[in-house]
Design an enzyme around this catalytic site. Structure first.
Site, short mmCIF file in Angstrom:
data_model
loop_
_atom_site.label_atom_id
_atom_site.label_comp_id
_atom_site.label_asym_id
_atom_site.label_seq_id
_atom_site.Cartn_x
_atom_site.Cartn_y
_atom_site.Cartn_z
N GLY A 114 -6.82 13.99 -52.74
CA GLY A 114 -5.67 13.11 -52.64
C GLY A 114 -6.05 11.81 -51.96
O GLY A 114 -7.19 11.61 -51.52
N ASP A 151 -8.17 21.45 -59.00
CA ASP A 151 -7.97 20.07 -59.43
C ASP A 151 -8.65 19.18 -58.39
O ASP A 151 -8.36 19.27 -57.19
CB ASP A 151 -6.46 19.75 -59.49
CG ASP A 151 -6.17 18.30 -59.80
OD1 ASP A 151 -6.56 17.85 -60.90
OD2 ASP A 151 -5.55 17.62 -58.97
N GLU A 155 -10.19 9.93 -54.93
CA GLU A 155 -9.70 8.56 -55.03
C GLU A 155 -10.52 7.63 -54.11
O GLU A 155 -10.15 7.43 -52.97
CB GLU A 155 -8.21 8.52 -54.67
CG GLU A 155 -7.36 9.42 -55.57
CD GLU A 155 -5.88 9.32 -55.29
OE1 GLU A 155 -5.41 8.26 -54.79
OE2 GLU A 155 -5.16 10.29 -55.57
N TYR A 235 0.61 5.51 -63.20
CA TYR A 235 1.71 4.96 -62.42
C TYR A 235 1.13 4.14 -61.28
O TYR A 235 -0.11 4.02 -61.15
CB TYR A 235 2.63 6.06 -61.88
CG TYR A 235 1.94 7.35 -61.50
CD1 TYR A 235 1.19 7.46 -60.34
CD2 TYR A 235 2.06 8.49 -62.31
CE1 TYR A 235 0.57 8.66 -59.98
CE2 TYR A 235 1.45 9.69 -61.97
CZ TYR A 235 0.70 9.77 -60.80
OH TYR A 235 0.08 10.94 -60.45
N ASP A 236 1.99 3.53 -60.48
CA ASP A 236 1.56 2.62 -59.41
C ASP A 236 0.84 1.38 -59.96
O ASP A 236 0.00 0.80 -59.27
CB ASP A 236 0.66 3.33 -58.39
CG ASP A 236 1.39 4.41 -57.61
OD1 ASP A 236 2.61 4.54 -57.79
OD2 ASP A 236 0.74 5.13 -56.83
#
Length: 402
Positions: A114, A151, A155, A235-236
Site C-alpha cells: 500500500g 496481492d 507503490e 483513479y486519482d
C-alpha cells in the site's frame, strides 16, 4: 489412485475463471466501523485484505516517521509478513474466510504494502534471502488461514511514493527487474504448494495507471507472465492538492481537460498495458467507491466549477481530509452534473463553492461496459466501506459485470 488425483485437481484449479472478476479491498483498520459481517460476499469474487507490512531489521518496514510502526515483527526476518495488529488481522481474516462456505465463488487474499507500507519492497526484492523469507511467510499464512493468494501493492518500483528518511534506500534503478525475479520465484513456490494443497494460489499486483509506471512496457509484460492479473489503479488522476478541479477517474478523455494529453483517464491507462503486450485477460480495471472535494472554487463560464481554480482541498471528508465515500457524497448539497465525454459525474455547490469528483452507479455501468467490450478480466474497487448503506455501488458493479 489418490496420489494421481491430486495433480489433476491442482491442474483444474489453475484454469482461469471465465466469469468476470469483481474484486474489492477490505480495509482491516476500519473493522470496528465496517465489520466483516457487513461484507456482501455474494457479489464479490475476491476480497483483498488491506494491508500487511513487510518486516525489515526486526520491525515493521516503513522508515518514514509519520507512518512508521516502531514495533517488533511477529516473525523477525527480513521480508517476512508483519501484521498491523495480529489479533485483529487474524480475527478479520478468519471471518472473511468463513464467508467462503456460503459463497463458493468468493476468495480471500492478503494485500501487502500500500501507499504507506511500500518502502521496504525495494530492499526485499533486491535480496534473495529476503524474497525467500517472504515466500515462506506468505505460504505459512495461506495455509494457516485458508487464504487464496497474495496481492503485491508496491507503490512504486523505481520511485517510492512515500519518501525515505535520510540514510535509507526505498528505490533502486533495478527495482523493475527485481520485481520480475520476485514474482517468478513466488509463482514457482505457489504452484508447487498448490499442487500439494489441491488448489490454485493467486498472485496479483496493484499497478500504477500512468506512463511513468508502465514505461516502455517490456518489464510489465514480462512481470505479467507470473501473475494471475494486474489490478490497474485507474483513479486519482486528479487530486485536491492541484490548483484546479479535475475528474479523478474519467473513463475517456475530455478535450476540455487541460492535461488530457497526459492520458489521465482509465481507457488510456488500459491501452498502455495492451500496447505493452499484456493480454486483456490479465488486466482488471480499478474503479473508486469514493470521491475528492475542492473548496473555494469559481463557478466558471458554465456555472459548474469544472476545471476551475480553487483555494485547495476540503477538510470535512474522511478523517478530516478531502476524500468522500459514496455515501458521504450523496449527503452533500449542490447540483449534480455529468461529463458526457469522460462518462463521470461531478457535483458543484455554488453557495459553498465546493466541487466534488466521484463515481456513481451510472459511471460504473459505463466502465463495466468498457471492461466487457475490451475483454478485460474484470473490475477492482477501493474500497468496501466507502459504499453507501444500501451497497448501491457494489450491487451495480456486480449486476453490470455479470
Amino acid at each position: 489412485m489418490r496420489a494421481k488425483l491430486i495433480p489433476l485437481v491442482a491442474a483444474l484449479a489453475f484454469t482461469p475463471a471465465l466469469a468476470s472478476e469483481v474484486v474489492g479491498y477490505y480495509p482491516g483498520w476500519k473493522h470496528e466501523a465496517f465489520p466483516v459481517s457487513a461484507v456482501d460476499a455474494s457479489r464479490l469474487t475476491m476480497a483483498l485484505y488491506a494491508f500487511v507490512d513487510l518486516c525489515w531489521d526486526g520491525k515493521h518496514g516503513n522508515p518514514e516517521p509519520s507512518v512508521n510502526y516502531v514495533v517488533a515483527c511477529q516473525e523477525p526476518l527480513n521480508g517476512a509478513l508483519a501484521w498491523r495488529n495480529e489479533a485483529e488481522d487474524s480475527a478479520n481474516l478468519r471471518a472473511l474466510v468463513a464467508l467462503k462456505k456460503q459463497h463458493p465463488q468468493f476468495k480471500v487474499v492478503i494485500s501487502v504494502g500500500g501507499w504507506d507500507w511500500s518502502n521496504r519492497f525495494s530492499n526485499v526484492a533486491a535480496s534473495a534471502p529476503a524474497r525467500a523469507n517472504f515466500i515462506a511467510s506468505t505460504l505459512k499464512a495461506m495455509r494457516q488461514y485458508g487464504l487464496d493468494g497474495v496481492d503485491l501493492d508496491w507503490e512504486y518500483p523505481g520511485e517510492a511514493g512515500v519518501p525515505c528518511v535520510a540514510g535509507e534506500v526505498c528505490a533502486r534503478p533495478e527495482d523493475r527487474q527485481n520485481f520480475i525475479t520476485w514474482a517468478r520465484e513466488l509463482r514457482a513456490a505457489f504452484d508447487t504448494a498448490g499442487q500439494q494443497d489441491g488448489k490454485h494460489y493467486t498472485i496479483t499486483i496493484a499497478a500504477g495507471a500512468n506512463g511513468n509506471y508502465v514505461g516502455d512496457g517490456a518489464w510489465v509484460k514480462e512481470l505479467s507472465r507470473s501473475l494471475d492479473w494486474i489490478n490497474i489503479m485507474a483513479y486519482d488522476y486528479h487530486m485536491p492538492w492541484e490548483k484546479s478541479t479535475g475528474h479523478h477517474a474519467a473513463l475517456y478523455a475530455d478535450p476540455k481537460d487541460p492535461v488530457m494529453a497526459n492520458g489521465f483517464y482509465a481507457s488510456g491507462s488500459v491501452q498502455r498495458y495492451l500496447s505493452a503486450g499484456v493480454t486483456a485477460d490479465k488486466l482488471v480495471l480499478g474503479v473508486p467507491f469514493y470521491g475528492y472535494g475542492w473548496k473555494g472554487c469559481a463557478a466558471g463560464p458554465d456555472g459548474d466549477g469544472q476545471y476551475q481554480p480553487c483555494a485547495g482541498g476540503v477538510t470535512d471528508g474522511i478523517n478530516g481530509g478531502n476524500s468522500y465515500g459514496y455515501g458521504m457524497v450523496l449527503a452533500k448539497p449542490g447540483k449534480r452534473f455529468r461529463n458526457v465525454a469522460a462518462k463521470v459525474p461531478y457535483l458543484y455547490d455554488a453557495a459553498g463553492q465546493v466541487w466534488i469528483t466521484y463515481e456513481d452507479p451510472e459511471s460504473l455501468q459505463e466502465k463495466a461496459g468498457y471492461i466487457k467490450q475490451q475483454g478485460l478480466r474484470g473490475a477492482m474497487f477501493w474500497e468496501l466501506s466507502a459504499d453507501d448503506s444500501e451497497h448501491q455501488m457494489l450491487r451495480t458493479l456486480w449486476n453490470s459485470m455479470k
